[in-house]
Design an enzyme around this catalytic site. Structure first.
Site, PDB file in Angstrom:
ATOM      1  N   TYR A  72       0.825  -1.210   0.000  1.00  0.00           N
ATOM      2  CA  TYR A  72       0.000   0.000   0.000  1.00  0.00           C
ATOM      3  C   TYR A  72       0.857   1.257   0.000  1.00  0.00           C
ATOM      4  O   TYR A  72       0.497   2.276  -0.587  1.00  0.00           O
ATOM      5  CB  TYR A  72      -0.959   0.021   1.204  1.00  0.00           C
ATOM      6  CG  TYR A  72      -1.964   1.131   1.062  1.00  0.00           C
ATOM      7  CD1 TYR A  72      -3.082   0.974   0.245  1.00  0.00           C
ATOM      8  CD2 TYR A  72      -1.774   2.361   1.694  1.00  0.00           C
ATOM      9  CE1 TYR A  72      -3.983   2.004   0.056  1.00  0.00           C
ATOM     10  CE2 TYR A  72      -2.670   3.403   1.513  1.00  0.00           C
ATOM     11  CZ  TYR A  72      -3.781   3.219   0.699  1.00  0.00           C
ATOM     12  OH  TYR A  72      -4.669   4.247   0.511  1.00  0.00           O
ATOM     13  N   PHE A 124      -6.946  22.175 -24.560  1.00  0.00           N
ATOM     14  CA  PHE A 124      -7.234  20.750 -24.670  1.00  0.00           C
ATOM     15  C   PHE A 124      -8.449  20.478 -23.779  1.00  0.00           C
ATOM     16  O   PHE A 124      -8.613  21.097 -22.730  1.00  0.00           O
ATOM     17  CB  PHE A 124      -6.046  19.857 -24.272  1.00  0.00           C
ATOM     18  CG  PHE A 124      -6.405  18.415 -24.520  1.00  0.00           C
ATOM     19  CD1 PHE A 124      -6.489  17.936 -25.811  1.00  0.00           C
ATOM     20  CD2 PHE A 124      -6.750  17.572 -23.473  1.00  0.00           C
ATOM     21  CE1 PHE A 124      -6.913  16.635 -26.064  1.00  0.00           C
ATOM     22  CE2 PHE A 124      -7.165  16.266 -23.715  1.00  0.00           C
ATOM     23  CZ  PHE A 124      -7.247  15.803 -25.016  1.00  0.00           C
ATOM     24  N   THR A 125      -9.285  19.524 -24.202  1.00  0.00           N
ATOM     25  CA  THR A 125     -10.592  19.307 -23.581  1.00  0.00           C
ATOM     26  C   THR A 125     -10.524  19.153 -22.059  1.00  0.00           C
ATOM     27  O   THR A 125     -11.113  19.941 -21.312  1.00  0.00           O
ATOM     28  CB  THR A 125     -11.253  18.070 -24.210  1.00  0.00           C
ATOM     29  OG1 THR A 125     -10.339  16.978 -24.157  1.00  0.00           O
ATOM     30  CG2 THR A 125     -11.640  18.334 -25.668  1.00  0.00           C
ATOM     31  N   ASP A 215       2.244  20.895 -20.343  1.00  0.00           N
ATOM     32  CA  ASP A 215       1.475  19.684 -20.567  1.00  0.00           C
ATOM     33  C   ASP A 215       2.439  18.818 -21.373  1.00  0.00           C
ATOM     34  O   ASP A 215       2.603  18.990 -22.589  1.00  0.00           O
ATOM     35  CB  ASP A 215       0.186  19.960 -21.339  1.00  0.00           C
ATOM     36  CG  ASP A 215      -0.590  18.667 -21.591  1.00  0.00           C
ATOM     37  OD1 ASP A 215       0.028  17.588 -21.497  1.00  0.00           O
ATOM     38  OD2 ASP A 215      -1.789  18.725 -21.896  1.00  0.00           O
ATOM     39  N   LYS A 258       0.550   8.288 -23.165  1.00  0.00           N
ATOM     40  CA  LYS A 258       1.070   8.635 -24.496  1.00  0.00           C
ATOM     41  C   LYS A 258       2.583   8.396 -24.500  1.00  0.00           C
ATOM     42  O   LYS A 258       3.024   7.269 -24.665  1.00  0.00           O
ATOM     43  CB  LYS A 258       0.726  10.080 -24.861  1.00  0.00           C
ATOM     44  CG  LYS A 258      -0.731  10.293 -25.249  1.00  0.00           C
ATOM     45  CD  LYS A 258      -1.637  10.439 -24.061  1.00  0.00           C
ATOM     46  CE  LYS A 258      -2.973  11.038 -24.352  1.00  0.00           C
ATOM     47  NZ  LYS A 258      -3.856  11.047 -23.171  1.00  0.00           N
ATOM     48  N   ARG A 382     -12.531  16.098 -33.786  1.00  0.00           N
ATOM     49  CA  ARG A 382     -11.868  17.149 -33.009  1.00  0.00           C
ATOM     50  C   ARG A 382     -12.307  18.484 -33.594  1.00  0.00           C
ATOM     51  O   ARG A 382     -11.556  19.172 -34.275  1.00  0.00           O
ATOM     52  CB  ARG A 382     -10.341  17.016 -33.039  1.00  0.00           C
ATOM     53  CG  ARG A 382      -9.789  15.748 -32.439  1.00  0.00           C
ATOM     54  CD  ARG A 382      -9.602  15.732 -30.927  1.00  0.00           C
ATOM     55  NE  ARG A 382     -10.769  15.575 -30.123  1.00  0.00           N
ATOM     56  CZ  ARG A 382     -10.731  15.272 -28.812  1.00  0.00           C
ATOM     57  NH1 ARG A 382      -9.586  15.099 -28.183  1.00  0.00           N
ATOM     58  NH2 ARG A 382     -11.824  15.158 -28.108  1.00  0.00           N
ATOM     59  N   PHE A 449     -18.329  15.230 -25.999  1.00  0.00           N
ATOM     60  CA  PHE A 449     -17.945  14.356 -27.115  1.00  0.00           C
ATOM     61  C   PHE A 449     -17.845  12.886 -26.714  1.00  0.00           C
ATOM     62  O   PHE A 449     -18.039  11.997 -27.533  1.00  0.00           O
ATOM     63  CB  PHE A 449     -16.614  14.819 -27.721  1.00  0.00           C
ATOM     64  CG  PHE A 449     -15.489  14.909 -26.726  1.00  0.00           C
ATOM     65  CD1 PHE A 449     -15.295  16.062 -25.988  1.00  0.00           C
ATOM     66  CD2 PHE A 449     -14.646  13.842 -26.511  1.00  0.00           C
ATOM     67  CE1 PHE A 449     -14.279  16.152 -25.057  1.00  0.00           C
ATOM     68  CE2 PHE A 449     -13.621  13.915 -25.587  1.00  0.00           C
ATOM     69  CZ  PHE A 449     -13.438  15.078 -24.846  1.00  0.00           C
TER      70      PHE A 449
HETATM   71  N1  PM9 Z   1      -5.672  12.901 -24.678  1.00  0.00           N
HETATM   72  C1  PM9 Z   1      -6.418  11.878 -26.671  1.00  0.00           C
HETATM   73  O1  PM9 Z   1      -7.041  10.972 -27.245  1.00  0.00           O
HETATM   74  C2  PM9 Z   1      -7.306  11.014 -24.495  1.00  0.00           C
HETATM   75  C3  PM9 Z   1      -8.560  11.508 -23.983  1.00  0.00           C
HETATM   76  S1  PM9 Z   1      -9.358  12.883 -24.662  1.00  0.00           S
HETATM   77  C4  PM9 Z   1     -10.279  12.325 -25.882  1.00  0.00           C
HETATM   78  O2  PM9 Z   1      -5.744  12.711 -27.302  1.00  0.00           O
HETATM   79  C5  PM9 Z   1      -3.317  16.214 -23.624  1.00  0.00           C
HETATM   80  C6  PM9 Z   1      -2.564  17.035 -24.592  1.00  0.00           C
HETATM   81  C7  PM9 Z   1      -3.981  15.076 -24.013  1.00  0.00           C
HETATM   82  C8  PM9 Z   1      -4.719  14.313 -23.038  1.00  0.00           C
HETATM   83  C9  PM9 Z   1      -5.472  13.179 -23.407  1.00  0.00           C
HETATM   84  C10 PM9 Z   1      -4.705  14.751 -21.696  1.00  0.00           C
HETATM   85  C11 PM9 Z   1      -5.445  14.006 -20.638  1.00  0.00           C
HETATM   86  C12 PM9 Z   1      -4.032  15.888 -21.372  1.00  0.00           C
HETATM   87  N2  PM9 Z   1      -3.348  16.595 -22.323  1.00  0.00           N
HETATM   88  O3  PM9 Z   1      -6.408  11.058 -21.004  1.00  0.00           O
HETATM   89  O4  PM9 Z   1      -6.385  11.909 -18.680  1.00  0.00           O
HETATM   90  O5  PM9 Z   1      -3.924  14.706 -25.286  1.00  0.00           O
HETATM   91  O6  PM9 Z   1      -4.484  10.575 -19.498  1.00  0.00           O
HETATM   92  O7  PM9 Z   1      -4.788  12.832 -20.356  1.00  0.00           O
HETATM   93  C13 PM9 Z   1      -6.445  11.968 -25.240  1.00  0.00           C
HETATM   94  P1  PM9 Z   1      -5.575  11.520 -19.850  1.00  0.00           P
END
Ligand code: PM9
Length: 457
Positions: A72, A124-125, A215, A258, A382, A449
């Site tokens: 843990y 970014f979303t 980011d 990523k 997008r 979306f």
């Molecule tokens: N990006 C992508 O497919 C996954 C979810 S959104 C549809 O591109 C940036 C630049 C990203 C991103 C995720 C996140 C969030 C932050 N910044 O998905 O929570 O491209 O790990 O990261 C997606 P997490």
């Protein structure tokens, strides 16, 4: 014809793909409400929805999973990850999170007060969602070229320093807790930021006492573009370029799904001791102990190994050039795409592709739906659907870019798969006038979306 690097890996495990008839895909798409997020993965032939969490892990990463220490607290895999993030990213401290948005949640809560301004190089979303949920106001300071799919610029993700200066003059530095600097810029088409621009942003911000948080989600792809395109970096290793980039910032949010080459995980990194102490207090509320933050021990081990593999030149050059291979075929056939081709995806310009549709007819959503029906290739909208609505006026945000993203997972598909995708897109382009628009039948109030449903006009 340009030479593209062959795959720098051998394939040890395979996953068979299912093929379906066009009629079956038509039914699957209708059941999914014309939203590619709502398709069953097993109904997809080539899955280019996202490069997030879809990486094929290496044999070393899988071996690492077997030495997961699931204690843990104080897991040895955390110590490995902690040391690796410090070595490769150069920040003094980090807390793991379950994925990128976990880190965004922590940073936004810790830094943003109601009415604060958060400049960034395009929204970014999830990032903007957390900024706004904490009372912040996002302001776009990316260069104008980034909003024009055809504008050619080697570093189309750069911040326009004059726009940033204007924000500082207008609102005052005390209302700007930090600048969010994305490397590369996802929604601009995976476009990189130059080292010179990172340096200039850092100098301007620090002169005014404003912090810079990266980011860092696709920072290794950004480092590759710097090596290829920026003077003085040809002979510098990807690892050193990455370290230099990060040295200009005060911290970073990271989606490990990523460029850290794993299926789940993320982190928040920083230099400041007090911010670290407060992050450790907050992470226990939302994620878990500071020594796991929402990740299993085995996943932290895989991420530590993935970070080391990500800066290998053979890996990253194949990764980015494979994306270019797909993009170059589409450009040669006259298909409108965002240029130059970015690091993780080829973005179709849906406004031009479907010039007979208005933005209210949701051209990018319609194009993604039809591409699936015609070919079994899954992509992602997008455009106006992803952009959501203005929090105050409730009007749609109307992004200039109305795009469909063909996102290439890391180490998953071959050049033959890219040929197949190119053929499918080209054939759809030749029959584009048959494609009709869509309208919402269900619109969720936030990050719409993901779960929205549509019907054909
Ligand atoms: N990006 C992508 O497919 C996954 C979810 S959104 C549809 O591109 C940036 C630049 C990203 C991103 C995720 C996140 C969030 C932050 N910044 O998905 O929570 O491209 O790990 O990261 C997606 P997490």
């Amino acid at each position: 014809m340009k030479n593209y690097p062959a795959e720098p890996f051998r394939i040890k495990v395979v996953e068979m793909m299912k093929t379906m008839s066009k009629e079956e895909r038509q039914i699957a798409m209708e059941e999914a409400g014309f939203n590619t997020f709502l398709l069953k993965s097993e109904d997809v032939y080539i899955d280019l929805l996202t490069d997030s969490g879809t990486t094929a892990m290496s044999d070393r990463q899988w071996a690492g999973m077997m030495i997961g220490d699931e204690a843990y607290a104080g897991s040895r895999n955390f110590l490995h990850l902690d040391a690796t993030v410090k070595e490769y990213y150069g920040f003094k401290h980090m807390v793991p999170t379950h994925q990128g948005r976990g880190a965004e949640n922590l940073l936004s809560r810790l830094k943003i007060k109601s009415g604060d301004i958060i400049p960034g190089n395009m929204y970014f979303t999830t990032t903007r969602y957390h900024q706004e949920a904490n009372g912040g106001i996002f302001k776009d300071v990316i260069i104008d070229e980034a909003h024009d799919p055809q504008a050619i610029h080697p570093f189309k993700g750069n911040v326009d320093i004059r726009k940033l200066q204007r924000l500082i003059d207008e609102f005052g530095a005390e209302r700007i807790p930090y600048v969010c600097l994305a490397v590369t810029v996802n929604l601009a088409g995976g476009q990189p930021v130059s080292m010179q621009n990172i340096h200039e942003v850092s100098e301007l911000c620090h002169k005014h006492g404003i912090e810079v948080f990266f980011d860092a989600t696709r920072c290794v792809e950004n480092a590759y573009f710097i090596k290829k395109r920026e003077e003085g970096y040809k002979h510098v290793s990807i690892k050193d370029i990455l370290l230099e980039m990060m040295s200009y910032g005060d911290g970073a949010t990271m989606s490990g799904k990523k460029d850290c080459m794993v299926n789940i995980g993320g982190f928040l990194a920083m230099n400041d001791e007090e911010l670290f102490a407060r992050s450790k207090e907050l992470v226990v509320v939302f994620e878990g102990m500071p020594s796991y933050g929402g990740m299993a021990g085995r996943d932290m081990e895989a991420m530590a190994i993935g970070i080391k593999e990500s800066v290998d030149y053979a890996y990253i050059s194949h990764r980015v050039e494979q994306v270019a291979y797909l993009g170059d075929q589409l450009i040669a056939a006259g298909v409108p795409v965002v240029q130059p081709i970015g690091g993780h995806a080829v973005f179709l310009d849906a406004r031009k592709f479907l010039s007979h549709l208005t933005q209210d007819q949701l051209p990018a959503q319609a194009l993604a739906a039809h591409l699936y029906i015609e070919s079994g290739v899954r992509s992602m909208e997008r455009g106006i659907v992803s952009a959501g609505r203005n929090k105050e006026t409730k009007e749609h945000h109307r992004p200039k870019l109305e795009l469909v993203r063909l996102t290439i997972p890391r180490r998953v598909y071959t050049y033959a798969h890219m040929d197949l995708v190119a053929d499918a897109v080209i054939s759809l382009y030749q029959n584009r006038e048959k494609i009709t628009g869509l309208q919402f039948v269900y619109e969720p109030p936030m990050l719409r979306f993901f779960n929205a449903r549509f019907k054909l006009l």
